[in-house]
Design a protein around this motif. Sequence first.
Motif, PDB file in Angstrom:
ATOM      1  N   ALA A   1     114.694  54.500 -44.983  1.00 35.97           N
ATOM      2  CA  ALA A   1     115.397  54.348 -43.703  1.00 35.97           C
ATOM      3  C   ALA A   1     115.439  55.672 -42.948  1.00 35.97           C
ATOM      4  O   ALA A   1     115.267  55.709 -41.720  1.00 35.97           O
ATOM      5  CB  ALA A   1     116.816  53.822 -43.947  1.00 35.97           C
TER       6      ALA A   1
ATOM      7  N   SER B   1     122.815  56.238 -40.338  1.00 39.81           N
ATOM      8  CA  SER B   1     123.666  56.781 -39.261  1.00 39.81           C
ATOM      9  C   SER B   1     124.763  57.673 -39.843  1.00 39.81           C
ATOM     10  O   SER B   1     125.137  58.678 -39.234  1.00 39.81           O
ATOM     11  CB  SER B   1     124.297  55.647 -38.458  1.00 39.81           C
ATOM     12  OG  SER B   1     123.322  54.912 -37.762  1.00 39.81           O
TER      13      SER B   1
ATOM     14  N   GLU C   1     119.287  46.265 -42.015  1.00 39.95           N
ATOM     15  CA  GLU C   1     120.321  46.538 -41.015  1.00 39.95           C
ATOM     16  C   GLU C   1     121.399  47.467 -41.581  1.00 39.95           C
ATOM     17  O   GLU C   1     121.814  48.440 -40.946  1.00 39.95           O
ATOM     18  CB  GLU C   1     120.948  45.215 -40.567  1.00 39.95           C
ATOM     19  CG  GLU C   1     121.686  45.290 -39.243  1.00 39.95           C
ATOM     20  CD  GLU C   1     122.145  43.917 -38.784  1.00 39.95           C
ATOM     21  OE1 GLU C   1     122.973  43.314 -39.491  1.00 39.95           O
ATOM     22  OE2 GLU C   1     121.668  43.452 -37.740  1.00 39.95           O
TER      23      GLU C   1
ATOM     24  N   GLN D   1     120.261  51.053 -42.103  1.00 36.06           N
ATOM     25  CA  GLN D   1     120.303  51.829 -40.862  1.00 36.06           C
ATOM     26  C   GLN D   1     121.707  52.368 -40.610  1.00 36.06           C
ATOM     27  O   GLN D   1     121.880  53.467 -40.084  1.00 36.06           O
ATOM     28  CB  GLN D   1     119.831  50.961 -39.699  1.00 36.06           C
ATOM     29  CG  GLN D   1     118.335  50.662 -39.745  1.00 36.06           C
ATOM     30  CD  GLN D   1     117.902  49.630 -38.712  1.00 36.06           C
ATOM     31  OE1 GLN D   1     118.734  48.974 -38.092  1.00 36.06           O
ATOM     32  NE2 GLN D   1     116.600  49.495 -38.532  1.00 36.06           N
TER      33      GLN D   1
ATOM     34  N   PRO E   1     125.635  47.515 -37.573  1.00 33.07           N
ATOM     35  CA  PRO E   1     125.084  48.332 -36.487  1.00 33.07           C
ATOM     36  C   PRO E   1     126.149  48.928 -35.575  1.00 33.07           C
ATOM     37  O   PRO E   1     127.049  48.228 -35.110  1.00 33.07           O
ATOM     38  CB  PRO E   1     124.190  47.343 -35.722  1.00 33.07           C
ATOM     39  CG  PRO E   1     123.805  46.320 -36.734  1.00 33.07           C
ATOM     40  CD  PRO E   1     124.985  46.179 -37.649  1.00 33.07           C
TER      41      PRO E   1
ATOM     42  N   MET F   1     113.473  56.905 -39.133  1.00 33.78           N
ATOM     43  CA  MET F   1     114.335  57.168 -37.971  1.00 33.78           C
ATOM     44  C   MET F   1     113.553  57.890 -36.882  1.00 33.78           C
ATOM     45  O   MET F   1     112.865  58.875 -37.148  1.00 33.78           O
ATOM     46  CB  MET F   1     115.546  58.003 -38.386  1.00 33.78           C
ATOM     47  CG  MET F   1     116.562  57.236 -39.219  1.00 33.78           C
ATOM     48  SD  MET F   1     117.972  58.247 -39.654  1.00 33.78           S
ATOM     49  CE  MET F   1     118.686  58.506 -38.044  1.00 33.78           C
TER      50      MET F   1
END
Length: 639
Positions: free
Chosen positions: A243, A205, A198, A201, A156, A247
């Motif tokens: 994913a 990004s 996790e 994600q 993250p 978002m």
Amino acid sequence: HLPQDSSPAAAAPTEASAPPLEDCLRLLRGERDEQKLAGLLIAANVCRAGDAAAVAQVYRAVGPRFLRRLLNTGLGKVEGGKEEEREAYLRLAVTVLAGLARAPEVAADAGVVSTVPIIAEVVSKSPDLTITEECFELLSLVAIASKDGTYKFCEPGVMDMLFSQISNFPDGSRCLELSTHLLQLLVHKLRADNMSVENLQGMASMVTSLAMLFGVLHTAVKFESLHMLATLLSQKESPLHDALRSMPSTIWKSHIRGGIIDVLQNRVVSSEKLQALLLAECMMSILGENWLSEDHKILDNKNAISVDKFVLLVLQSARVEVAVLLNELAFSKYESSKSSQTDDAIIQKQRNLAILFSLIERIIKMISDASSGEGEPSQTICEKTIMQVITGLNETISLVLDFLQDAKDHGQRKGDDLLAAVRIVGSYLAETPYACQEKTGHLLEFIFSIEGQDESSPFYSVRFMLPMLSQITTTADGCRTLVSFGGYKAVIDCLIKMTEENGMMIDDGSMFLACDTIINIMSNRKNYPIQMEPCFIRLLQALITWAGTTDASSVIMTASSLCTMVMELTSEEFLLSFSGFDPKTLGSLSDLIVRSLRQDIPDEDREQLNQKQIIASGYRCWADRFPSVRNVVHQHASV
């Protein structure tokens, strides 16, 4: 924490008095920070010398814990120390780590891998581009060295800290080059399969960072970002897609839309336009066909255009590329003596054509939904645009049919490009079955003979045309067209293949379409001669198999009504004379008829009520010719 009087400048020995490696290691193993700092300054020179064994010794001597503490001190996370000293600590820690990581053994070590989030924070906070450069060099070495190192970037916040500043790097700068290189490494090494939520994600990004670069920049990095986005998003059935769909922010969608507009509206080479169209197809695949017609505002984009213009821009660009590729493929295949293209070049053109066809198929679906009122409320495409799209699609499908005609004229019926052409024709005619009617009618027999490269006999070419066939055979002319060349036999063969053991997986949608087509033909058989043939016996066996896999009334009634129609052509004695159709199969057929007659059908289900009437009236016609079936029906059902 590190004492204030132990800055690297204070601890540095002169070059002339630099101690040997043993002394450097002794300093690094010292208990006081001043000793370790002095050792690190010498270690930087050892790393530059490139001796992997010496580098490994230095790393073991200093250990990752002290290096992390030095980084945290440089970031101001540890109290004490002056501003200039913190910057010196930060620079020293990054320089030494980057030097140590040149040894793959060190770069793959868990201690170095654990510094990735801290280095990402350095990148996000340090105004010094020379430090940033070394950070990206270090991170690239970690990403290359081990799988653990690569996946550490998905933790993250790491991606956001690393790549949020890329658009601010000067064009042509070393920082921009290194950060782009790191992105390329991660894109090609990361795999979303079996990733934790996790980490997914984190990958999402990275997509948002690439989308921002693609949408905002107007340099070579824009096209590199385009290629990376296409690579990431074109992975089929990837968990990354889920994913991205989940978002909360939609700005990345707007950036991608803006980037696609920039590429398609400007003079760029065809290969880049193809990549932009591939990206559009990926977005529609992941987010649904309506993504193309959603009204997303594009921030700070001077080239922003309306939804209608965007739809037309994408379609027109795809149509131009399709026309070029069809022409080039036809030339390379049928003018081979004059063509200098390699097999690889032809295969790449076929792949590009398949991508464009897929994009156009999605546009067909979107327009169909918009025309029927089934589209999402966010769709804002106007009726005039819909008509322009339909006109463009008609022209492109006509070109595709010309491509198929060319193949027919040259005796070519095998190839994935031909099969892809049949698929897009089938997709379009499913929505407008009477479009390009003359061309389609002349080519239908040839289309049914087309095979994919890995097919031993035609299957998909017929299956792709089923939606259109089930509609045109509702008229006598449509049935007559199909019967004129025995096309109904190809439909029967396709249906049988969908039910064969170890064959094609049963697809109820296609099965219903095939059944509807044959039922339409059988219902109009008074207009043309249809006799009992072996294909009908195999059809009965296939329908028994299909209905035996489910209790769904729609399957039972459809299969039974078609069986009833076929049984009108023959007798029990005739069927049993064929090998493979034994009393057990006849018993299964009897059971199917009974199951259909015992179905409790709601009054509002007009289709199944009609089917039940077909079964009952058909039974009365042939019952005397099927004594075994008649006996079972009399015992278990009421007609």
